[in-house]
Scaffold this motif. Sequence first.
Motif, PDB file in Angstrom:
ATOM      1  N   HIS A  35      52.166  41.896  26.092  1.00  0.00           N
ATOM      2  CA  HIS A  35      51.478  42.975  26.959  1.00  0.00           C
ATOM      3  C   HIS A  35      50.276  43.300  27.014  1.00  0.00           C
ATOM      4  N   VAL A  36      49.613  43.339  27.876  1.00  0.00           N
ATOM      5  CA  VAL A  36      48.055  43.195  27.728  1.00  0.00           C
ATOM      6  C   VAL A  36      47.520  44.445  28.680  1.00  0.00           C
ATOM      7  N   ILE A  37      46.726  44.984  28.026  1.00  0.00           N
ATOM      8  CA  ILE A  37      45.630  46.173  28.609  1.00  0.00           C
ATOM      9  C   ILE A  37      44.256  45.864  28.549  1.00  0.00           C
ATOM     10  N   ILE A  38      43.583  45.719  29.684  1.00  0.00           N
ATOM     11  CA  ILE A  38      42.102  45.659  29.648  1.00  0.00           C
ATOM     12  C   ILE A  38      41.437  47.045  29.981  1.00  0.00           C
ATOM     13  N   GLU A  39      40.495  47.460  29.104  1.00  0.00           N
ATOM     14  CA  GLU A  39      40.062  48.925  29.310  1.00  0.00           C
ATOM     15  C   GLU A  39      38.679  48.882  30.197  1.00  0.00           C
ATOM     16  N   ASP A  40      38.246  49.862  30.821  1.00  0.00           N
ATOM     17  CA  ASP A  40      36.934  50.161  31.484  1.00  0.00           C
ATOM     18  C   ASP A  40      36.854  49.131  32.589  1.00  0.00           C
ATOM     19  N   VAL A  41      37.987  48.687  33.373  1.00  0.00           N
ATOM     20  CA  VAL A  41      37.805  47.869  34.702  1.00  0.00           C
ATOM     21  C   VAL A  41      37.094  48.779  35.689  1.00  0.00           C
ATOM     22  N   PRO A  42      35.993  48.363  36.431  1.00  0.00           N
ATOM     23  CA  PRO A  42      35.288  49.120  37.626  1.00  0.00           C
ATOM     24  C   PRO A  42      36.221  49.523  38.495  1.00  0.00           C
ATOM     25  N   LEU A  43      36.154  50.589  39.089  1.00  0.00           N
ATOM     26  CA  LEU A  43      36.819  51.121  40.176  1.00  0.00           C
ATOM     27  C   LEU A  43      35.737  51.882  41.241  1.00  0.00           C
ATOM     28  N   GLY A  44      35.606  53.155  41.123  1.00  0.00           N
ATOM     29  CA  GLY A  44      34.776  53.591  42.058  1.00  0.00           C
ATOM     30  C   GLY A  44      35.453  53.787  43.327  1.00  0.00           C
ATOM     31  N   PRO A  45      34.807  54.031  44.448  1.00  0.00           N
ATOM     32  CA  PRO A  45      35.306  54.138  45.915  1.00  0.00           C
ATOM     33  C   PRO A  45      36.238  53.131  46.344  1.00  0.00           C
ATOM     34  N   PRO A  46      37.336  53.454  46.550  1.00  0.00           N
ATOM     35  CA  PRO A  46      37.893  54.558  47.415  1.00  0.00           C
ATOM     36  C   PRO A  46      38.409  55.717  46.215  1.00  0.00           C
ATOM     37  N   TYR A  47      38.162  55.458  45.119  1.00  0.00           N
ATOM     38  CA  TYR A  47      39.038  56.306  44.116  1.00  0.00           C
ATOM     39  C   TYR A  47      38.000  57.451  43.492  1.00  0.00           C
ATOM     40  N   ASN A  48      38.511  58.557  42.813  1.00  0.00           N
ATOM     41  CA  ASN A  48      37.694  59.551  42.155  1.00  0.00           C
ATOM     42  C   ASN A  48      37.007  58.760  40.916  1.00  0.00           C
ATOM     43  N   ALA A  50      35.819  56.188  38.088  1.00  0.00           N
ATOM     44  CA  ALA A  50      34.904  55.055  38.271  1.00  0.00           C
ATOM     45  C   ALA A  50      35.269  53.741  37.602  1.00  0.00           C
ATOM     46  N   THR A  51      36.413  54.149  36.663  1.00  0.00           N
ATOM     47  CA  THR A  51      37.137  52.892  35.732  1.00  0.00           C
ATOM     48  C   THR A  51      38.675  53.378  35.644  1.00  0.00           C
ATOM     49  N   THR A  52      39.337  52.137  35.193  1.00  0.00           N
ATOM     50  CA  THR A  52      40.746  52.322  35.027  1.00  0.00           C
ATOM     51  C   THR A  52      40.900  51.301  33.730  1.00  0.00           C
ATOM     52  N   TRP A  53      42.069  51.484  33.071  1.00  0.00           N
ATOM     53  CA  TRP A  53      42.477  50.454  32.286  1.00  0.00           C
ATOM     54  C   TRP A  53      43.380  49.762  33.293  1.00  0.00           C
ATOM     55  N   VAL A  54      43.772  48.559  32.894  1.00  0.00           N
ATOM     56  CA  VAL A  54      44.804  47.873  33.673  1.00  0.00           C
ATOM     57  C   VAL A  54      45.827  47.113  32.637  1.00  0.00           C
ATOM     58  N   GLY A  55      47.206  47.296  33.024  1.00  0.00           N
ATOM     59  CA  GLY A  55      47.903  46.628  32.038  1.00  0.00           C
ATOM     60  C   GLY A  55      49.015  45.948  32.702  1.00  0.00           C
ATOM     61  N   PHE A  56      49.466  44.751  32.183  1.00  0.00           N
ATOM     62  CA  PHE A  56      50.523  44.133  32.749  1.00  0.00           C
ATOM     63  C   PHE A  56      51.015  43.042  31.624  1.00  0.00           C
ATOM     64  N   HIS A  57      52.191  42.276  32.009  1.00  0.00           N
ATOM     65  CA  HIS A  57      53.014  41.659  31.152  1.00  0.00           C
ATOM     66  C   HIS A  57      52.887  40.135  31.340  1.00  0.00           C
ATOM     67  N   LEU A  58      52.546  39.425  30.463  1.00  0.00           N
ATOM     68  CA  LEU A  58      52.588  37.806  30.566  1.00  0.00           C
ATOM     69  C   LEU A  58      53.695  37.463  29.944  1.00  0.00           C
ATOM     70  N   SER A  59      54.739  37.138  30.697  1.00  0.00           N
ATOM     71  CA  SER A  59      55.956  36.404  30.233  1.00  0.00           C
ATOM     72  C   SER A  59      55.631  35.222  29.467  1.00  0.00           C
ATOM     73  N   ASP A  60      56.732  34.735  28.712  1.00  0.00           N
ATOM     74  CA  ASP A  60      56.915  33.753  27.972  1.00  0.00           C
ATOM     75  C   ASP A  60      56.704  32.366  28.767  1.00  0.00           C
ATOM     76  N   ALA A  61      56.965  32.463  29.959  1.00  0.00           N
ATOM     77  CA  ALA A  61      56.981  31.468  30.869  1.00  0.00           C
ATOM     78  C   ALA A  61      55.619  31.196  31.495  1.00  0.00           C
ATOM     79  N   CYS A  62      54.524  31.949  30.861  1.00  0.00           N
ATOM     80  CA  CYS A  62      53.249  32.010  31.643  1.00  0.00           C
ATOM     81  C   CYS A  62      52.591  30.603  31.362  1.00  0.00           C
ATOM     82  N   PRO A  63      51.771  29.845  32.183  1.00  0.00           N
ATOM     83  CA  PRO A  63      51.256  30.593  33.461  1.00  0.00           C
ATOM     84  C   PRO A  63      52.333  30.409  34.639  1.00  0.00           C
ATOM     85  N   TYR A  64      53.441  29.730  34.322  1.00  0.00           N
ATOM     86  CA  TYR A  64      54.237  29.507  35.552  1.00  0.00           C
ATOM     87  C   TYR A  64      55.300  30.474  35.821  1.00  0.00           C
ATOM     88  N   ASP A  65      54.968  31.854  35.866  1.00  0.00           N
ATOM     89  CA  ASP A  65      55.713  33.046  36.074  1.00  0.00           C
ATOM     90  C   ASP A  65      54.818  33.952  37.115  1.00  0.00           C
TER      91      ASP A  65
END
Length: 140
Positions: A35-48, A50-65
């Motif tokens: 499970h991966v979380i990247i903090e403070d990814v820039p957003l801004g317009p069209p959102y209120n 300025a930043t967000t965290w982004v989370g996602f799962h890298l499966s054990d088949a990565c990068p072929y999944d």
Amino acid sequence: MAELKAGVVATLETIRNHFPSHVITTRATATGGAHVIIEDVPLGPPYNQATTWVGFHLSDACPYDDTYPFYVRADLSRIDGAPLRCPPLHSTGQVFPADNSTTDTRDATMVSRRQRDQASFVFESPLSKLIKVLKWMLEQ
């Protein structure tokens, strides 16, 4: 927890190189994914926000999944007051990680961008998918 698979380790290095000034946390899964979380990814317009965290799962088949879905901050809102796009594009009321592997979760909005062409998984790395998702979010 299992040791991270080689494909996961290589992908994490690529992601860290692309986001060198961001805090990136990982939590190994029982199968060698992460499970991966990247903090403070820039957003801004069209959102209120300025930043967000982004989370996602890298499966054990990565990068072929397919890397899917992606999660962002739960309080995501648009400057124009319009609602977020309806599922399957955005789904509010989620948590990340959503697989019950930990009690350390974050309230989240799911950004659901599934890759439908399974033959192209090898051509779309998790990093390129992440970049596409962020670009797509900003074009909404």
